[in-house]
Design a protein around this motif. Structure first.
Motif, PDB file in Angstrom:
ATOM      1  N   SER A   1      22.244 -21.607 -30.349  1.00  0.00           N
ATOM      2  CA  SER A   1      23.166 -20.477 -30.290  1.00  0.00           C
ATOM      3  C   SER A   1      24.533 -20.967 -29.829  1.00  0.00           C
ATOM      4  O   SER A   1      24.655 -22.021 -29.228  1.00  0.00           O
ATOM      5  CB  SER A   1      22.643 -19.380 -29.357  1.00  0.00           C
ATOM      6  OG  SER A   1      22.541 -19.868 -28.040  1.00  0.00           O
TER       7      SER A   1
ATOM      8  N   PHE B   1      28.767 -19.114 -28.918  1.00  0.00           N
ATOM      9  CA  PHE B   1      29.692 -17.976 -28.893  1.00  0.00           C
ATOM     10  C   PHE B   1      30.914 -18.297 -29.738  1.00  0.00           C
ATOM     11  O   PHE B   1      31.375 -19.430 -29.773  1.00  0.00           O
ATOM     12  CB  PHE B   1      30.159 -17.680 -27.468  1.00  0.00           C
ATOM     13  CG  PHE B   1      29.216 -16.829 -26.690  1.00  0.00           C
ATOM     14  CD1 PHE B   1      29.192 -15.453 -26.864  1.00  0.00           C
ATOM     15  CD2 PHE B   1      28.339 -17.399 -25.799  1.00  0.00           C
ATOM     16  CE1 PHE B   1      28.312 -14.667 -26.148  1.00  0.00           C
ATOM     17  CE2 PHE B   1      27.458 -16.621 -25.074  1.00  0.00           C
ATOM     18  CZ  PHE B   1      27.443 -15.254 -25.248  1.00  0.00           C
TER      19      PHE B   1
ATOM     20  N   ASP C   1      35.674  -9.578 -24.379  1.00  0.00           N
ATOM     21  CA  ASP C   1      34.239  -9.764 -24.624  1.00  0.00           C
ATOM     22  C   ASP C   1      33.755  -9.025 -25.859  1.00  0.00           C
ATOM     23  O   ASP C   1      32.814  -9.458 -26.513  1.00  0.00           O
ATOM     24  CB  ASP C   1      33.415  -9.316 -23.409  1.00  0.00           C
ATOM     25  CG  ASP C   1      33.428 -10.340 -22.285  1.00  0.00           C
ATOM     26  OD1 ASP C   1      33.867 -11.489 -22.519  1.00  0.00           O
ATOM     27  OD2 ASP C   1      32.998  -9.989 -21.173  1.00  0.00           O
ATOM     28  N   THR C   2      34.390  -7.909 -26.200  1.00  0.00           N
ATOM     29  CA  THR C   2      33.955  -7.142 -27.366  1.00  0.00           C
ATOM     30  C   THR C   2      34.281  -7.870 -28.676  1.00  0.00           C
ATOM     31  O   THR C   2      33.765  -7.513 -29.731  1.00  0.00           O
ATOM     32  CB  THR C   2      34.538  -5.711 -27.352  1.00  0.00           C
ATOM     33  OG1 THR C   2      33.764  -4.892 -28.229  1.00  0.00           O
ATOM     34  CG2 THR C   2      35.995  -5.689 -27.751  1.00  0.00           C
TER      35      THR C   2
ATOM     36  N   GLN D   1      33.858 -11.274 -28.775  1.00  0.00           N
ATOM     37  CA  GLN D   1      33.063 -12.502 -28.693  1.00  0.00           C
ATOM     38  C   GLN D   1      31.642 -12.207 -29.183  1.00  0.00           C
ATOM     39  O   GLN D   1      31.035 -11.210 -28.779  1.00  0.00           O
ATOM     40  CB  GLN D   1      33.003 -13.014 -27.253  1.00  0.00           C
ATOM     41  CG  GLN D   1      34.333 -13.458 -26.705  1.00  0.00           C
ATOM     42  CD  GLN D   1      34.817 -14.729 -27.359  1.00  0.00           C
ATOM     43  OE1 GLN D   1      34.059 -15.660 -27.596  1.00  0.00           O
ATOM     44  NE2 GLN D   1      36.099 -14.766 -27.675  1.00  0.00           N
ATOM     45  N   TRP D   2      31.135 -13.078 -30.024  1.00  0.00           N
ATOM     46  CA  TRP D   2      29.807 -12.898 -30.623  1.00  0.00           C
ATOM     47  C   TRP D   2      28.985 -14.157 -30.431  1.00  0.00           C
ATOM     48  O   TRP D   2      29.502 -15.263 -30.561  1.00  0.00           O
ATOM     49  CB  TRP D   2      29.947 -12.597 -32.111  1.00  0.00           C
ATOM     50  CG  TRP D   2      30.746 -11.362 -32.387  1.00  0.00           C
ATOM     51  CD1 TRP D   2      32.110 -11.258 -32.509  1.00  0.00           C
ATOM     52  CD2 TRP D   2      30.248 -10.034 -32.559  1.00  0.00           C
ATOM     53  NE1 TRP D   2      32.473  -9.966 -32.749  1.00  0.00           N
ATOM     54  CE2 TRP D   2      31.352  -9.185 -32.788  1.00  0.00           C
ATOM     55  CE3 TRP D   2      28.963  -9.485 -32.560  1.00  0.00           C
ATOM     56  CZ2 TRP D   2      31.222  -7.817 -33.006  1.00  0.00           C
ATOM     57  CZ3 TRP D   2      28.824  -8.129 -32.780  1.00  0.00           C
ATOM     58  CH2 TRP D   2      29.938  -7.306 -32.995  1.00  0.00           C
ATOM     59  N   MET D   3      27.711 -13.982 -30.108  1.00  0.00           N
ATOM     60  CA  MET D   3      26.802 -15.112 -29.990  1.00  0.00           C
ATOM     61  C   MET D   3      25.955 -15.184 -31.261  1.00  0.00           C
ATOM     62  O   MET D   3      25.311 -14.206 -31.638  1.00  0.00           O
ATOM     63  CB  MET D   3      25.895 -14.981 -28.769  1.00  0.00           C
ATOM     64  CG  MET D   3      24.971 -16.187 -28.618  1.00  0.00           C
ATOM     65  SD  MET D   3      24.054 -16.240 -27.052  1.00  0.00           S
ATOM     66  CE  MET D   3      23.179 -14.702 -27.096  1.00  0.00           C
TER      67      MET D   3
ATOM     68  N   ASN E   1      26.824  -9.147 -29.797  1.00  0.00           N
ATOM     69  CA  ASN E   1      28.109  -8.890 -29.155  1.00  0.00           C
ATOM     70  C   ASN E   1      28.029  -9.244 -27.670  1.00  0.00           C
ATOM     71  O   ASN E   1      27.100  -8.835 -26.970  1.00  0.00           O
ATOM     72  CB  ASN E   1      28.508  -7.421 -29.335  1.00  0.00           C
ATOM     73  CG  ASN E   1      29.883  -7.155 -28.796  1.00  0.00           C
ATOM     74  OD1 ASN E   1      30.038  -6.706 -27.662  1.00  0.00           O
ATOM     75  ND2 ASN E   1      30.902  -7.449 -29.585  1.00  0.00           N
ATOM     76  N   ASN E   2      29.017  -9.988 -27.177  1.00  0.00           N
ATOM     77  CA  ASN E   2      29.015 -10.440 -25.789  1.00  0.00           C
ATOM     78  C   ASN E   2      29.211  -9.289 -24.802  1.00  0.00           C
ATOM     79  O   ASN E   2      28.730  -9.349 -23.679  1.00  0.00           O
ATOM     80  CB  ASN E   2      30.109 -11.490 -25.577  1.00  0.00           C
ATOM     81  CG  ASN E   2      29.967 -12.227 -24.267  1.00  0.00           C
ATOM     82  OD1 ASN E   2      28.865 -12.583 -23.859  1.00  0.00           O
ATOM     83  ND2 ASN E   2      31.085 -12.472 -23.606  1.00  0.00           N
ATOM     84  N   ASN E   3      29.889  -8.240 -25.191  1.00  0.00           N
ATOM     85  CA  ASN E   3      30.124  -7.099 -24.304  1.00  0.00           C
ATOM     86  C   ASN E   3      28.899  -6.200 -24.180  1.00  0.00           C
ATOM     87  O   ASN E   3      28.531  -5.789 -23.086  1.00  0.00           O
ATOM     88  CB  ASN E   3      31.318  -6.285 -24.805  1.00  0.00           C
ATOM     89  CG  ASN E   3      31.645  -5.127 -23.898  1.00  0.00           C
ATOM     90  OD1 ASN E   3      31.952  -5.311 -22.723  1.00  0.00           O
ATOM     91  ND2 ASN E   3      31.577  -3.921 -24.439  1.00  0.00           N
TER      92      ASN E   3
ATOM     93  N   GLY F   1      25.670  -6.752 -25.752  1.00  0.00           N
ATOM     94  CA  GLY F   1      24.352  -7.366 -25.900  1.00  0.00           C
ATOM     95  C   GLY F   1      23.591  -6.834 -27.108  1.00  0.00           C
ATOM     96  O   GLY F   1      22.407  -7.097 -27.268  1.00  0.00           O
TER      97      GLY F   1
END
Length: 187
Positions: free
Chosen positions: A39, A41, A75-76, A78-80, A98-100, A102
């Motif tokens: 994985s 980000f 964070d919204t 940022q994607w993992m 989505n990092n914000n 989950g």
């Protein structure tokens, strides 16, 4: 343990340590899952608009809309990317989280038609949430990294900025893969 002590006395202290380390590695490998999850980000930047894919107003609920907005490092945006194995064509599948919130990038109601909306939803590993990388864009901006099309495994359709919009809050949907700038994203 007695067998190990005897082995160590015959082979010497350094060899005994090497055997013990090898045994520890073998034990940890035996306990590892069948496929190791990879994985990372990243932001997802559209080539046509140079805007980032985000969850509208940083919402954290299911069905919150996904749109594009000027990249701001939040964070919204940022994607993992989480590897979830391979599809029947041996292409690696990813959940995109989505990092914000989950929650996962999701095709609404598992739809397959052009213009079906993309939202976020609790991750569930269904075809609506599994994506693979398609064609590459040779004219992509090297400042953003590689530029690729994301294809939804459930629909076979590409992630798409609706109508090729360049505006903030331009909607994200799925559409037949046409390799336009509305479908190329840098990661």
């Amino acid at each position: 343990m007695a067998a190990f002590t005897g082995l160590r006395s015959k082979l010497g202290r350094k060899t005994g340590v090497l055997v013990a380390a090898s045994a520890a590695v073998a034990t940890s490998l035996a306990a590892a899952p069948a496929h190791a999850t990879t994985s990372w980000f990243s932001t997802i930047v559209n080539d046509g608009s140079n805007k980032c894919i985000e969850v509208y107003h940083s919402e954290t609920t299911n069905y919150a809309n996904v749109d594009q907005y000027t990249c701001n490092g939040s964070d919204t945006q940022q994607w993992m990317f989480v590897s979830e194995g391979y599809n029947s064509n041996s292409l690696e599948l990813f959940e995109i989280v989505n990092n914000n919130s989950g929650k996962c990038l999701d095709v609404y109601d598992g739809g397959t038609a052009n213009y079906t909306n993309v939202d976020q939803y609790t991750c569930n590993r269904t075809g609506a949430q599994l994506w693979y990388f398609g064609g590459s864009n040779p004219s992509s901006d090297p400042g953003h990294g590689i530029s690729l099309v994301l294809i939804n495994n459930g629909s076979g359709k590409a992630l798409d900025v609706q109508g090729g919009s360049k505006a903030n809050y331009g909607n994200i949907d799925i559409y037949q893969d046409n390799e336009s700038d509305a479908q190329f994203f840098s990661y």
